[in-house]
Design an enzyme around this catalytic site. Structure first.
Site, PDB file in Angstrom:
ATOM      1  N   ASP A  38      13.657  -3.060  -5.527  1.00 37.70           N
ATOM      2  CA  ASP A  38      13.990  -4.077  -4.522  1.00 37.70           C
ATOM      3  C   ASP A  38      14.632  -5.247  -5.268  1.00 37.70           C
ATOM      4  OD1 ASP A  38      12.836  -2.835  -2.090  1.00 37.70           O
ATOM      5  OD2 ASP A  38      10.997  -2.955  -3.257  1.00 37.70           O
ATOM      6  N   GLY A  46       9.134  -4.720  -8.804  1.00 40.46           N
ATOM      7  CA  GLY A  46      10.007  -3.633  -9.210  1.00 40.46           C
ATOM      8  C   GLY A  46      11.481  -3.974  -8.999  1.00 40.46           C
ATOM      9  N   GLY A  56       5.671   4.206  -8.767  1.00 39.37           N
ATOM     10  CA  GLY A  56       6.376   2.932  -8.960  1.00 39.37           C
ATOM     11  C   GLY A  56       5.383   1.777  -8.979  1.00 39.37           C
ATOM     12  N   HIS A  57       4.494   1.741  -7.972  1.00 40.31           N
ATOM     13  CA  HIS A  57       3.471   0.687  -7.941  1.00 40.31           C
ATOM     14  C   HIS A  57       2.580   0.770  -9.179  1.00 40.31           C
ATOM     15  CE1 HIS A  57       4.034   1.356  -3.457  1.00 40.31           C
ATOM     16  NE2 HIS A  57       4.255   0.062  -3.564  1.00 40.31           N
ATOM     17  N   ARG A  69       8.672   4.755   1.775  1.00 44.46           N
ATOM     18  CA  ARG A  69       9.442   5.260   2.920  1.00 44.46           C
ATOM     19  C   ARG A  69       9.986   6.675   2.691  1.00 44.46           C
ATOM     20  NH1 ARG A  69      10.943  -0.504   3.708  1.00 44.46           N
ATOM     21  NH2 ARG A  69      10.110  -1.077   5.747  1.00 44.46           N
ATOM     22  N   GLY A  74       0.806  -1.221   0.000  1.00 43.57           N
ATOM     23  CA  GLY A  74       0.000   0.000   0.000  1.00 43.57           C
ATOM     24  C   GLY A  74       0.834   1.263   0.000  1.00 43.57           C
ATOM     25  N   LEU A 102       0.490   3.699  -2.135  1.00 44.96           N
ATOM     26  CA  LEU A 102       0.926   3.542  -3.528  1.00 44.96           C
ATOM     27  C   LEU A 102       1.524   4.812  -4.115  1.00 44.96           C
ATOM     28  CD1 LEU A 102      -2.180   1.525  -4.768  1.00 44.96           C
ATOM     29  CD2 LEU A 102      -0.030   0.639  -3.834  1.00 44.96           C
TER      30      LEU A 102
HETATM   31  O1  PAF Z   1       7.783  -5.140  -2.061  1.00 46.97           O
HETATM   32  C1  PAF Z   1       6.838  -5.146  -1.247  1.00 46.97           C
HETATM   33  O2  PAF Z   1       6.044  -4.214  -1.166  1.00 46.97           O
HETATM   34  C2  PAF Z   1       6.648  -6.334  -0.329  1.00 46.97           C
HETATM   35  O3  PAF Z   1       7.877  -6.859   0.059  1.00 46.97           O
HETATM   36  C3  PAF Z   1       5.734  -7.432  -0.900  1.00 46.97           C
HETATM   37  C4  PAF Z   1       6.333  -8.044  -2.150  1.00 46.97           C
HETATM   38  C5  PAF Z   1       4.378  -6.839  -1.227  1.00 46.97           C
HETATM   39  C6  PAF Z   1       5.541  -8.545   0.118  1.00 46.97           C
HETATM   40  O4  PAF Z   1       4.971  -8.079   1.297  1.00 46.97           O
END
Ligand code: PAF
Length: 276
Positions: A150, A147, A36-37, A187, A31, A33
């Site tokens: 990470d 993405g 990127g999301h 963050r 969440g 968002l």
């Molecule tokens: O990248 C994230 O937001 C989290 O690590 C994920 C993949 C949703 C798992 O909780």
């Protein structure tokens, strides 16, 4: 847009679409968002018939001293963004739905989870792999979108899928950046103006390191030494150049290796990476 809060609701939604031979794209999120999301959602919508997004702040991937309780949340805004993006279904389980009483299974994919982020955040990737495996089993997607921001998580999920023969294609999506280069992250909201200004030196550092490599410096320590002058952060947890698949550390990097960095500015931990 459908909203499901329990597993039965998701299964019913997905089963109908599968009977209609529709392909399911899945974007797991925690969440809060950002663009990127939304780029993952866009990719899913362009590649699949149906797009499902989950929003679940997974307690199992936060260490005891980490930011689980203060992790930013804004469900109303998230749902509005997803509705506007024409997502088909959002899964918003509560903690008891994902981890009911008596839940005790952990997915550990081995050494890849213990290096880089894993070395500083013990158990983090066990939590990620456990929740992602559960979400995959609930949503049963054809493709899932992650993405590159990470990067270690992406590689770990690809390994999880391979090791467990999960019939899901993992689609990597390039990092979305703010205008000054800072990688988008939920963050980033923790940063005040002055910290936000310093945070953009992370990407400047990565570009400088790439420049050093392209200018012929082929030694990791020397590349880092060359680029580090631009970096203005409080703590450097690690800067490593690694093989892009195995994440094995390289002392003499070659083209397509990946440089990864984790730092802290005041109380905020930030990560980023690019191809060298
Ligand atoms: O990248 C994230 O937001 C989290 O690590 C994920 C993949 C949703 C798992 O909780």
């Amino acid at each position: 847009m459908d909203i499901c809060k329990d597993v039965e609701c998701v299964r019913a939604f997905v089963n109908i679409r599968k009977q209609q031979s529709k392909t399911i794209g899945f974007v797991p999120t925690m969440g809060y968002l950002h663009e990127g999301h939304m780029s993952l959602v866009k990719a899913s919508k362009s590649m699949c018939d149906i797009t499902v997004v989950s929003i679940f702040v997974n307690p199992k991937q936060f260490g005891p001293k980490e930011d689980y309780s203060k992790y930013p949340r804004n469900l109303e805004r998230d749902l509005k963004l997803l509705e506007e993006a024409k997502v088909d279904m959002v899964f918003i389980p509560d903690v008891d739905t994902i981890y009911p009483e008596g839940f005790s299974t952990t997915i550990n994919i081995g050494p890849l989870a213990n290096v880089l982020e894993g070395a500083f955040r013990p158990g983090h990737f066990d939590g990620v792999c456990t929740v992602v495996t559960k979400l995959f089993n609930i949503v049963k997607p054809n493709k899932a979108f992650f993405g590159e921001k990470d990067y270690q998580q992406l590689k770990i999920i690809q390994k999880l899928v391979k090791d467990l023969n999960l019939d899901i294609e993992i689609v990597p999506i390039p990092t979305k950046r703010e205008e000054d280069g800072l990688a988008m992250s939920s963050r980033n909201t923790y940063l005040n103006e002055e910290q936000r200004e310093r945070a953009n030196t992370i990407y400047k550092f990565l570009l400088k390191a790439k420049e050093a490599f392209e200018n012929g410096i082929k030694d990791t320590d020397k590349i880092i030494e060359y680029a580090k002058a631009v970096l203005d952060v409080d703590v450097v947890y690690y800067i490593k150049i690694v093989d892009k698949e195995t994440l094995e550390e390289k002392t003499a990097p070659s083209k397509y290796d990946r440089i990864l960095i984790a730092v802290k500015i005041e109380d905020t931990r930030l990560i980023d990476n690019i191809e060298i």
